[in-house]
Write an enzyme that holds these catalytic residues in place. Structure first.
Site, PDB file in Angstrom:
ATOM      1  N   SER A 247      18.269  -1.682   3.004  1.00  0.00           N
ATOM      2  CA  SER A 247      17.828  -1.571   4.499  1.00  0.00           C
ATOM      3  C   SER A 247      18.520  -0.484   5.000  1.00  0.00           C
ATOM      4  O   SER A 247      17.923   0.696   4.570  1.00  0.00           O
ATOM      5  CB  SER A 247      18.578  -2.837   5.332  1.00  0.00           C
ATOM      6  OG  SER A 247      18.154  -3.142   6.422  1.00  0.00           O
ATOM      7  N   ASP A 341       8.439  -8.650   3.371  1.00  0.00           N
ATOM      8  CA  ASP A 341       9.732  -8.046   4.155  1.00  0.00           C
ATOM      9  C   ASP A 341       9.152  -7.907   5.793  1.00  0.00           C
ATOM     10  O   ASP A 341       8.368  -7.167   5.933  1.00  0.00           O
ATOM     11  CB  ASP A 341      10.027  -6.437   3.726  1.00  0.00           C
ATOM     12  CG  ASP A 341      11.340  -5.770   4.368  1.00  0.00           C
ATOM     13  OD1 ASP A 341      11.607  -6.406   5.571  1.00  0.00           O
ATOM     14  OD2 ASP A 341      11.680  -4.858   4.096  1.00  0.00           O
ATOM     15  N   HIS A 375      13.246  -9.699   3.309  1.00  0.00           N
ATOM     16  CA  HIS A 375      13.927  -8.353   3.393  1.00  0.00           C
ATOM     17  C   HIS A 375      15.438  -8.351   2.672  1.00  0.00           C
ATOM     18  O   HIS A 375      15.924  -7.668   1.935  1.00  0.00           O
ATOM     19  CB  HIS A 375      14.393  -8.195   4.948  1.00  0.00           C
ATOM     20  CG  HIS A 375      15.013  -6.915   5.320  1.00  0.00           C
ATOM     21  ND1 HIS A 375      14.546  -5.732   4.960  1.00  0.00           N
ATOM     22  CD2 HIS A 375      16.269  -6.478   5.825  1.00  0.00           C
ATOM     23  CE1 HIS A 375      15.310  -4.699   5.302  1.00  0.00           C
ATOM     24  NE2 HIS A 375      16.245  -5.394   5.804  1.00  0.00           N
TER      25      HIS A 375
END
Length: 433
Positions: A247, A341, A375
């Site tokens: 991330s 995601d 994600h």
């Protein structure tokens, strides 16, 4: 093995012995496979397996699997299929673990104290809906630091974090692991990597000890100091180290690889090719945070956002002050991409990184795509977090992913990351055990 057997209920066949629920091993690492067996059932008997885990804050995660015993009155979860109507179906040995769901809304399973294990609790009940009398119970401890792994708090110069060292004399391949926007120090990934032979530094970068409390501005010199700390550590084998970022940590390790020396391999998990959320400085270079259009925020359910489409395109001229100059990097890259995601377009960002590298005559990176994964790609068997509070956005958001596909992606990607780091840090593998 840890197991507890309970007497059969009144009316059960006297010819049958007590029901046994066996889990092996009794203690293991969190990313180890799960093995469960049941003995002593009646042939074809319907049973429910209920699994529970309580996190460090006291929040309960549960799953249920519905099964039918074979002709010998046994279940082997590596071969016995779970039936429709439970948390998972089909032959899923680890299904009881990866399908866990929080009873508290918007809760993500995290592990902050890696020196203590989490405990899985299993209970086997008669029948399916509703589950009946308890037949047997068992428990398993799943830890994060194997035998001989050491955790060293790091307060070297400005660098703050935890260094995990494998057992043995070393030196070992060195890795810096950088988490996302949550702040503080999360070192469960770093601890698990140390069990696989890597000297791993979990690097905090804000809201931890004496580091800045917010993330408005970051200075890459801090991360450079962490790289130098690892390169100079007697337990770390050079000449270069690896990076792992997820991330926001993904764009940070891309920036490190682009500007800093001493990086041999960089693995990016659902990261951005644009600088995100904070101004990033390095010497005379400044990367602005990528802009966004709040009008593109979607609400798949009341009070919960989908932010995938809000960020501007960093390849467009107006936004290139946020674009990380990946083409400057001289290391090997692995991009792990979840195609569902919902945090941002990590698939597009990986393709953009490939383009930037090839424009500079660099080797095309390794990119692995996972359909229906979300994600938060974690180490194996962490349950899917469907939605939780986004610290930067300030509201709950969906993260994407379907439980089984996401779980399979976590198993595969975790092994690929290790293989990639071992392969490109091969000069680090001459361990003097």
């Amino acid at each position: 093995m840890l197991c507890r057997t309970l007497p059969r209920v009144p009316g059960a066949s006297r010819a049958m012995s007590a029901v046994s629920l066996l889990v092996s091993p009794g203690r293991c690492l969190f990313d180890d496979p799960l093995r469960l067996r049941v003995r002593g059932l009646s042939p074809g008997q319907d049973v429910s397996l209920r699994t529970a885990l309580t996190d460090e804050a006291g929040h309960l995660f549960t799953s249920v699997g519905l099964y039918r015993a074979d002709g010998g009155g046994e279940l082997d979860f590596s071969r016995s299929p779970a039936l429709e109507g439970g948390s998972y179906t089909g032959v899923e040995p680890e299904g009881p673990l990866w399908s866990l769901e929080s009873k508290t809304p918007l809760r993500r399973l995290l592990k902050k104290d890696v020196q203590s294990p989490l405990q899985l609790r299993f209970s086997l009940h008669q029948a399916h809906h509703p589950p009946g009398a308890l037949l047997a119970a068992a428990a398993q401890e799943r830890g994060f630091m194997g035998e001989g792994v050491t955790r060293v708090p790091v307060r070297e110069g400005r660098v703050r974090g935890s260094l995990f060292l494998p057992p043995g004399r070393g030196p070992f391949p060195g890795v810096i692991e950088v988490q996302g926007t949550g702040g503080g120090l999360l070192d469960y990934k770093a601890s698990l990597l140390a069990n696989r032979g890597f000297a791993t530094l979990a690097l905090a970068y804000y809201n931890y000890e004496d580091l800045p409390k917010d993330m408005k501005e970051l200075h890459l010199e801090y991360f450079e100091e962490a790289v130098n700390y690892m390169l100079q550590h007697p337990k770390v084998k050079g000449p270069g180290i690896g990076l792992l970022g997820h991330s926001k940590g993904g764009d940070l390790v891309l920036s490190m690889a682009s500007f800093l020396k001493g990086i041999a391999a960089t693995a990016v998990v659902n990261g951005s090719v644009a600088n995100v959320a904070a101004v990033l400085h390095y010497k005379d270079n400044t990367l602005l945070p990528i802009g966004f259009d709040s009008k593109k925020l979607k609400h798949p359910e009341p009070g919960v956002g989908d932010i995938r489409d809000i960020f501007h395109n960093p390849l467009e001229e107006a936004n290139r002050k946020s674009l990380i100059p990946v083409g400057k990097a001289d290391c090997k890259f692995l991009f792990i991409v979840a195609e569902d995601d919902r945090n941002w377009k990590s698939d597009f960002y990986a393709q953009a990184a490939c383009q930037l590298l090839q424009e500079e005559g660099k080797e095309k990176p390794e990119v692995v795509y996972y359909p229906k994964a979300g994600h938060y790609l974690e180490p194996p068997y962490f349950p899917l977090c469907k939605a939780s509070m986004h610290r930067i956005v300030g509201l709950p958001v969906v993260w994407g992913g379907e439980p089984k596909a996401h779980a399979m992606a976590q198993v595969d990607s975790w092994q690929r990351i290790q293989d990639f780091l071992h392969r490109h840090l091969k000069n680090n593998l001459e361990n003097k055990l």
